[in-house]
Design a protein around this motif. Structure first.
Motif, short mmCIF file in Angstrom:
data_model
loop_
_atom_site.label_atom_id
_atom_site.label_comp_id
_atom_site.label_asym_id
_atom_site.label_seq_id
_atom_site.Cartn_x
_atom_site.Cartn_y
_atom_site.Cartn_z
N TYR A 2 15.02 20.37 7.47
CA TYR A 2 16.04 19.85 8.40
C TYR A 2 15.39 19.28 9.65
O TYR A 2 15.79 18.23 10.14
N SER A 3 14.39 19.99 10.16
CA SER A 3 13.72 19.49 11.36
C SER A 3 13.09 18.14 11.08
O SER A 3 13.20 17.21 11.88
N ALA A 4 12.44 18.03 9.93
CA ALA A 4 11.79 16.78 9.57
C ALA A 4 12.81 15.65 9.48
O ALA A 4 12.60 14.55 10.00
N ALA A 5 13.96 15.96 8.83
CA ALA A 5 14.99 14.94 8.69
C ALA A 5 15.50 14.50 10.07
O ALA A 5 15.68 13.31 10.32
N LEU A 6 15.68 15.47 10.93
CA LEU A 6 16.19 15.16 12.27
C LEU A 6 15.19 14.27 13.03
O LEU A 6 15.56 13.25 13.62
N VAL A 7 13.92 14.67 12.98
CA VAL A 7 12.89 13.90 13.67
C VAL A 7 12.82 12.48 13.11
O VAL A 7 12.73 11.50 13.85
N LEU A 8 12.90 12.40 11.80
CA LEU A 8 12.87 11.09 11.15
C LEU A 8 14.02 10.21 11.62
O LEU A 8 13.84 9.05 12.02
#
Ligand code: HEM
Lengths: 306, 210
Positions: free
Chosen positions: B193-199
């Motif tokens: 989720y963090s990666a998706a948000l950062v992306l």
């Protein structure tokens, strides 16, 4: 007797497992094992087990949940992972090394180690540090009996238990979530307490791999993580051993890990717990309801030694 | 910042109402699956035996809410990068359902964990970072859900409405943080989720610069 203290097996067992129990009782009596009641804290199942006054709402947790909802990170961190990933786990042959402060250091096969020890059924509450609980009918023997046979030296102040390390069979060990192998330990007086057992079965059946086959520790007044699974080494030590969760996150997981509703986990309250399958939470009992162990900790600051 | 969609003939958008119907069904599906697994033992949709229904409810609704928030956030990058201007037509509905699942999530906690007892609820919120953060996330979602109607867009005006609805970024970030903070160890899902948000934020920032 305080309400809700001790699970009573008589009326609560689901029909489906009743037969299992019967066959277990048969096996047990063949082996010459009578049910025994220890310190009022344990119910050994027997046809003539005495009825106990009071109200009991500690129903047994169903087999599906006991064997399908597990924390056994060696097989993955999800609750369903151990059941999924442990089915091909090999427990035969199984060797257990006994070492450290003990009269004779040697390696036992599983059969040698447990030979002649009294296997009895113990229905215990199991309280996980995460805030859920179960009631489980274990089959096992008192650790005390084994320790007496092994003969620790005068310097043995602690007993340490190590779980198998085998990356091929235990996929979870390929990920660095914890410092492997898993190690847990008890103070000698805790290990010698009659409530402390080594477990080889559950619900009258051989312990399934996801529950820590072939042999695991159960200390019912402590959080579940103290119960090392799939034990391959028992070491007696003079000094307090390092233990896995305590080493990983010392602020959150202590060496003692006694169930205590007054000492919160930094991220959640320990005052209540959810019995698996129930919707509402119930109060957590001091020492998980096994108050007879309180004297082991007389004079200790439980906020500090959590 | 509002890029006008290229003018498209009326006809080519005829599919949108139908698609909305399908989307409604899709957005309600998680609640049906949840109900089936708990009350019908997965007879309709399968799934394993549910050992801890409350845990399932909380995980299921929390994850659904967060996924829908992130899907909603993907709309702008998709429009800018791919020219998929139609995504904006569905964004409000997705956001509204994010609120619906977040509310089920929070209410299940009020009811099952605290039996609606106010003091323990307040204590938990104040004492535990990850709950506080979840609470903030949910509270910030409330004005967004309330103003999600066309009436409110008109009343506030597009610009103001857009500015208010920028709140969805902190909402999603707090939701992710809420998950990250509650796990014992670094686990896969909150990291994803963090990666998706950062992306999503990164893409947005890059596209905006141009
Ligand atoms: C007052 C506000 C909130 C409270 C009290 C709350 C409480 C909880 C609780 C008790 C859990 C389960 C923890 C566990 O079982 O270990 C949880 C998990 C979760 N919550 Fe919340 N929550 C709140 C708001 C939110 C919001 C607004 C979102 C989404 C944007 C959200 C997303 C999640 C997610 C993704 C999980 C993890 C599920 C999983 O472990 O797979 N929560 N929350």
């Amino acid at each position: 007797m305080p309400r809700n203290q001790h699970p009573h097996p008589s009326e609560v067992t689901p029909e489906s497992i009743y037969m299992d129990r019967r066959s277990f009782i048969k096996r047990a009596s063949v082996a010459g094992i009578g049910g025994s009641l220890i310190a009022g804290g344990v119910w050994a199942r027997q046809k003539n087990a005495p009825r106990v006054e009071g109200t009991f709402d500690d129903d047994l947790t169903p087999w599906e949940t006991v064997t399908g909802y597990n924390n056994f990170y060696e097989f993955g961190t999800g609750k369903g992972d151990p059941k999924k990933n442990a089915q091909d786990f090999r427990t035969d042959p199984w060797a257990i090394e006994v070492t450290g402060e003990v009269s004779e250091e040697r390696v036992f096969s599983f059969d040698e180690l447990v030979d002649g020890l009294d296997i009895e059924e113990r229905i215990y509450r199991m309280r996980c540090v995460e805030g859920w609980s179960m009631v489980v009918p274990w089959n096992g023997f008192m650790l005390k009996d084994l320790i007496e046979r092994l003969g620790p030296t005068e310097d043995a102040n602690y007993v340490e238990f190590t779980t198998l390390m085998d990356r091929r069979q235990m996929p979870g060990q390929n990920s660095p979530v914890l410092p492997w192998p898993y190690v847990e330990a008890l103070r000698m007086d805790e290990a010698m307490h009659p409530l402390t057992i080594l477990v080889t079965g559950v619900y009258g059946k051989k312990l399934p791999p996801q529950n820590g086959a072939p042999i695991r520790l159960i200390v019912p007044w402590k959080y579940g993580f103290k119960g090392a699974k799939s034990i391959v080494k028992i070491r007696f030590t003079k000094r307090q051993p390092r233990t896995t969760w305590n080493e990983a996150i010392p602020r959150e997981y202590g060496f003692y890990a006694n169930v205590n509703p007054e000492v919160d986990h930094p991220r959640w309250s320990q005052a209540t717990e959810r019995r698996l399958g129930e919707f509402f939470r119930r109060d957590t009992l001091m020492y998980n309801g096994y108050e007879e162990v309180a004297s082991l900790y007389d004079g200790m600051d439980l906020q500090r030694y959590f | 910042m509002a890029t006008l969609p290229p003018s498209v003939g009326r006809r080519s958008r005829n599919w949108i109402p139908g698609a909305k119907g399908v989307l409604w069904i899709g957005l309600l599906a998680p609640v049906f699956i949840l109900g089936d697994r708990i009350f019908l033992f997965g007879r309709l949709t399968g799934g394993d035996f549910v050992d801890d229904p409350v845990e399932l409810i909380q995980h299921w609704t929390g994850n659904t809410a967060l996924i829908l928030l992130l899907v909603g956030l993907a709309s702008t990058p998709l429009r800018r990068l791919m020219g998929w201007h139609w995504t904006i037509r569905f964004r409000r509905l997705v956001g509204l359902f994010a609120f619906f699942y977040a509310t089920l999530h929070v209410v299940s906690w009020f009811v099952f964990d605290h039996q609606l007892a106010l003091n323990p609820i307040i204590e938990d919120v104040l004492e535990r970072n990850w709950i506080l953060v979840g609470m903030l996330s949910w509270l910030l979602l409330i004005p967004l859900a309330l103003t999600s109607t066309s009436g409110w867009i008109r009343r506030l005006g597009g610009k103001k409405w857009n500015r208010l609805h920028q709140l969805v970024y902190p909402v999603a970030a707090l939701g992710v943080l809420h998950f990250l903070w509650q796990t014992k160890l670094l686990e896969r899902d909150p990291v994803l989720y963090s990666a998706a948000l950062v992306l999503l934020l990164g893409v947005r920032w890059l596209v905006r610069k141009k």
